[in-house]
Design a protein around this motif. Sequence first.
Motif, PDB file in Angstrom:
ATOM      1  N   ARG A 297      15.256   3.206  38.046  1.00  0.00           N
ATOM      2  CA  ARG A 297      15.143   2.448  39.302  1.00  0.00           C
ATOM      3  C   ARG A 297      16.426   1.669  39.586  1.00  0.00           C
ATOM      4  O   ARG A 297      16.825   1.510  40.727  1.00  0.00           O
ATOM      5  CB  ARG A 297      13.969   1.460  39.214  1.00  0.00           C
ATOM      6  CG  ARG A 297      12.649   2.126  39.513  1.00  0.00           C
ATOM      7  CD  ARG A 297      11.533   1.076  39.506  1.00  0.00           C
ATOM      8  NE  ARG A 297      10.424   1.554  38.712  1.00  0.00           N
ATOM      9  CZ  ARG A 297       9.656   0.814  37.928  1.00  0.00           C
ATOM     10  NH1 ARG A 297       9.870  -0.481  37.827  1.00  0.00           N
ATOM     11  NH2 ARG A 297       8.674   1.341  37.257  1.00  0.00           N
TER      12      ARG A 297
ATOM     13  N   ARG B 144      15.569  -5.854  32.555  1.00  0.00           N
ATOM     14  CA  ARG B 144      16.198  -6.946  33.288  1.00  0.00           C
ATOM     15  C   ARG B 144      17.337  -7.514  32.437  1.00  0.00           C
ATOM     16  O   ARG B 144      17.143  -7.830  31.275  1.00  0.00           O
ATOM     17  CB  ARG B 144      15.167  -8.045  33.605  1.00  0.00           C
ATOM     18  CG  ARG B 144      14.172  -7.616  34.669  1.00  0.00           C
ATOM     19  CD  ARG B 144      13.134  -8.702  34.934  1.00  0.00           C
ATOM     20  NE  ARG B 144      12.169  -8.819  33.846  1.00  0.00           N
ATOM     21  CZ  ARG B 144      11.116  -9.624  33.867  1.00  0.00           C
ATOM     22  NH1 ARG B 144      10.889 -10.391  34.912  1.00  0.00           N
ATOM     23  NH2 ARG B 144      10.295  -9.673  32.843  1.00  0.00           N
TER      24      ARG B 144
ATOM     25  N   ASP C  88       9.688  -2.038  27.900  1.00  0.00           N
ATOM     26  CA  ASP C  88      10.384  -1.177  28.866  1.00  0.00           C
ATOM     27  C   ASP C  88      11.204  -2.034  29.839  1.00  0.00           C
ATOM     28  O   ASP C  88      11.655  -1.570  30.877  1.00  0.00           O
ATOM     29  CB  ASP C  88       9.385  -0.289  29.635  1.00  0.00           C
ATOM     30  CG  ASP C  88       8.418  -1.097  30.499  1.00  0.00           C
ATOM     31  OD1 ASP C  88       8.504  -2.352  30.522  1.00  0.00           O
ATOM     32  OD2 ASP C  88       7.561  -0.477  31.162  1.00  0.00           O
ATOM     33  N   ASP C  89      11.371  -3.313  29.482  1.00  0.00           N
ATOM     34  CA  ASP C  89      12.031  -4.272  30.372  1.00  0.00           C
ATOM     35  C   ASP C  89      13.547  -4.087  30.291  1.00  0.00           C
ATOM     36  O   ASP C  89      14.121  -4.183  29.201  1.00  0.00           O
ATOM     37  CB  ASP C  89      11.628  -5.689  29.939  1.00  0.00           C
ATOM     38  CG  ASP C  89      11.925  -6.750  30.981  1.00  0.00           C
ATOM     39  OD1 ASP C  89      12.693  -6.464  31.923  1.00  0.00           O
ATOM     40  OD2 ASP C  89      11.400  -7.865  30.852  1.00  0.00           O
TER      41      ASP C  89
ATOM     42  N   PHE D 268       3.342  -1.758  32.969  1.00  0.00           N
ATOM     43  CA  PHE D 268       4.581  -1.770  32.175  1.00  0.00           C
ATOM     44  C   PHE D 268       4.173  -1.525  30.735  1.00  0.00           C
ATOM     45  O   PHE D 268       2.982  -1.589  30.398  1.00  0.00           O
ATOM     46  CB  PHE D 268       5.318  -3.108  32.325  1.00  0.00           C
ATOM     47  CG  PHE D 268       4.432  -4.303  32.128  1.00  0.00           C
ATOM     48  CD1 PHE D 268       4.193  -4.822  30.868  1.00  0.00           C
ATOM     49  CD2 PHE D 268       3.781  -4.887  33.224  1.00  0.00           C
ATOM     50  CE1 PHE D 268       3.346  -5.897  30.695  1.00  0.00           C
ATOM     51  CE2 PHE D 268       2.925  -5.971  33.049  1.00  0.00           C
ATOM     52  CZ  PHE D 268       2.708  -6.468  31.780  1.00  0.00           C
TER      53      PHE D 268
ATOM     54  N   ALA E 139      11.928   2.972  28.226  1.00  0.00           N
ATOM     55  CA  ALA E 139      12.587   2.302  29.350  1.00  0.00           C
ATOM     56  C   ALA E 139      13.385   3.233  30.264  1.00  0.00           C
ATOM     57  O   ALA E 139      14.204   2.758  31.049  1.00  0.00           O
ATOM     58  CB  ALA E 139      13.483   1.180  28.826  1.00  0.00           C
TER      59      ALA E 139
ATOM     60  N   HIS F  75      12.135   5.100  32.793  1.00  0.00           N
ATOM     61  CA  HIS F  75      11.687   4.959  34.197  1.00  0.00           C
ATOM     62  C   HIS F  75      12.152   3.637  34.814  1.00  0.00           C
ATOM     63  O   HIS F  75      12.545   3.594  35.974  1.00  0.00           O
ATOM     64  CB  HIS F  75      10.169   5.148  34.322  1.00  0.00           C
ATOM     65  CG  HIS F  75       9.372   4.060  33.676  1.00  0.00           C
ATOM     66  ND1 HIS F  75       9.310   3.896  32.315  1.00  0.00           N
ATOM     67  CD2 HIS F  75       8.641   3.056  34.208  1.00  0.00           C
ATOM     68  CE1 HIS F  75       8.559   2.842  32.036  1.00  0.00           C
ATOM     69  NE2 HIS F  75       8.143   2.314  33.169  1.00  0.00           N
ATOM     70  N   THR F  76      12.164   2.566  34.020  1.00  0.00           N
ATOM     71  CA  THR F  76      12.621   1.284  34.576  1.00  0.00           C
ATOM     72  C   THR F  76      14.140   1.313  34.787  1.00  0.00           C
ATOM     73  O   THR F  76      14.650   0.718  35.737  1.00  0.00           O
ATOM     74  CB  THR F  76      12.240   0.108  33.648  1.00  0.00           C
ATOM     75  OG1 THR F  76      12.519   0.480  32.287  1.00  0.00           O
ATOM     76  CG2 THR F  76      10.780  -0.259  33.765  1.00  0.00           C
ATOM     77  N   SER F  77      14.858   2.032  33.912  1.00  0.00           N
ATOM     78  CA  SER F  77      16.322   2.128  34.071  1.00  0.00           C
ATOM     79  C   SER F  77      16.669   2.967  35.295  1.00  0.00           C
ATOM     80  O   SER F  77      17.617   2.638  36.028  1.00  0.00           O
ATOM     81  CB  SER F  77      16.945   2.789  32.835  1.00  0.00           C
ATOM     82  OG  SER F  77      16.671   2.038  31.683  1.00  0.00           O
TER      83      SER F  77
ATOM     84  N   LYS G 158       0.908  -2.485  41.661  1.00  0.00           N
ATOM     85  CA  LYS G 158       0.569  -3.105  40.364  1.00  0.00           C
ATOM     86  C   LYS G 158      -0.941  -3.365  40.271  1.00  0.00           C
ATOM     87  O   LYS G 158      -1.577  -3.086  39.250  1.00  0.00           O
ATOM     88  CB  LYS G 158       1.336  -4.428  40.261  1.00  0.00           C
ATOM     89  CG  LYS G 158       1.802  -4.767  38.875  1.00  0.00           C
ATOM     90  CD  LYS G 158       2.758  -5.950  38.894  1.00  0.00           C
ATOM     91  CE  LYS G 158       4.196  -5.519  38.755  1.00  0.00           C
ATOM     92  NZ  LYS G 158       5.149  -6.631  38.643  1.00  0.00           N
TER      93      LYS G 158
ATOM     94  N   TYR H  18       4.827  -9.211  33.669  1.00  0.00           N
ATOM     95  CA  TYR H  18       4.852  -9.188  32.194  1.00  0.00           C
ATOM     96  C   TYR H  18       4.049 -10.355  31.622  1.00  0.00           C
ATOM     97  O   TYR H  18       3.346 -10.200  30.641  1.00  0.00           O
ATOM     98  CB  TYR H  18       6.294  -9.239  31.689  1.00  0.00           C
ATOM     99  CG  TYR H  18       7.035  -7.924  31.832  1.00  0.00           C
ATOM    100  CD1 TYR H  18       6.935  -6.948  30.853  1.00  0.00           C
ATOM    101  CD2 TYR H  18       7.822  -7.646  32.949  1.00  0.00           C
ATOM    102  CE1 TYR H  18       7.605  -5.735  30.965  1.00  0.00           C
ATOM    103  CE2 TYR H  18       8.505  -6.438  33.069  1.00  0.00           C
ATOM    104  CZ  TYR H  18       8.389  -5.485  32.075  1.00  0.00           C
ATOM    105  OH  TYR H  18       9.059  -4.285  32.190  1.00  0.00           O
TER     106      TYR H  18
END
Length: 435
Positions: A364, A333, A330-331, A46, A358, A360-362, A35, A10
């Motif tokens: 995971r 964390r 889309d973070d 991202f 978010a 796709h990131t969730s 990446k 990021y």
Amino acid sequence: MRISVIGCGYLGAVHAVSMAKLGHEVVGVDVDPVKIAALSRGEAPFFEPGLPEILSEALATGRIRFTTEIADVAGSEVHFLAVGTPQGADGAADLRYVDAAVAALLPHVGAGQLVVGKSTVPVGTAARLADDLAAAEPDATLVWNPEFLREGFAVQDTISPDRIVYGVPDGVEGERAVEVLDDVYAAALAAGTPRLVVDRATAELVKVSANAFLATKISFINAMAEIAEVTGADVTALADAIGLDARIGRRFLNAGLGFGGGCLPKDIRAFRARSIELGLPHTLDFLEDVDAVNLRRRDRLVDVATELLGGDVQGRRVAVLGLAFKPDSDDVRDSPALDIAARLRAAGAVVVAYDPEAVHTSQRVHPELTYAESAAEALGGADVVLVLTEWQEFRDLEPAAVGALVAAKAIVDGRNCLDPQAWRQAGFTYRGMGR
Ligand code: NAD
């Protein structure tokens, strides 16, 4: 100038691309081949507004390339370190990525070059790394240049920051480092950006103390929300009133679900752990309370949702709107929204979650949740609606249209971003945070 950026997450990806936009010749390095491949194809790995555009522009000029080969940094005049410093098991910062990146970089640093730390690190890290650098290349200099970008505004914040801080060694070596960094940031400096030249320890502390202050401000208003909840007061009106005092200010004074993300939570924990290491066991005790107030907001939201469901979430359908820790990112964390969705699901609720960016990131982190492709899909047949991230799309929801989709008209506004009147007029039971 020839610049390398080590770590293209990021922070680093935006920094690398922004440096190319400013006219520098940049090589971005990361250990993650996926990446690097995405960035090389012109795809942002991202979601960050404006990044795809400046990435394509920079690749078209030929001024930027991405690689997994650390040796490709050879010949760069400035090497930026932008690798992650996540939370370790005991709350302290885990410096293994910084140490690995520096160890890999050192054999390629030449005389007269600068190694510039941007990652957020415990105070004292720069001094230690400076010793390592001096042993490998006595004529190179290590400086710390903390980064203050906000996700969602990262491109703008990198190109036009509100301040630039250089933490440099004393004497001629430091003066030379300032000259080099002034060339790197020539455009921002010409535009009048304040520049502060300090020692390295101060530079490290500027970053963590700024985040500690911001976290404290958010938890302060969330503590007021707790008081408002038991007294019938309205924390939003309270924030408006106290925020008009210029010494307090209205920004970062929004009660809600509190802070999350890849910075504030881990930075306050690491700062406190560092103060204890420094022989100051109580100096930052208050950050423990700041953290606790922040985490209690999540409990509160789960309690309110449970109450609206009549005391039992088992088998009830919960529409979760928002998963990212903040809008325009889309973070996920340490995201309060995702945490609440997972908790309700673990308690037996049928959670259907939607986020504009978010999902796709969730997926995971929480593959067990059910994800919708639109807000309307998530809302269909819901027994309660939870707005957990204040995306504009959710602020703009029409109460009547939502009312036509849900099974029960009950909404919890975890970010105090909706108009309670409008929702109540449409027949909803509206619950905010501290209002
Ligand atoms: P991130 O996890 O998104 O990115 C870190 C990157 O470093 C990853 O792509 C990882 O693959 C890479 N990496 C790890 N080890 C490496 C190595 N040895 N060589 C090359 N690359 C390596 O994290 P981030 O959010 O970009 O944060 C990076 C640092 O910047 C952290 O210290 C963070 O606290 C700080 N920071 C972040 C922000 C932000 O908004 N994200 C803002 C200010 C400061």
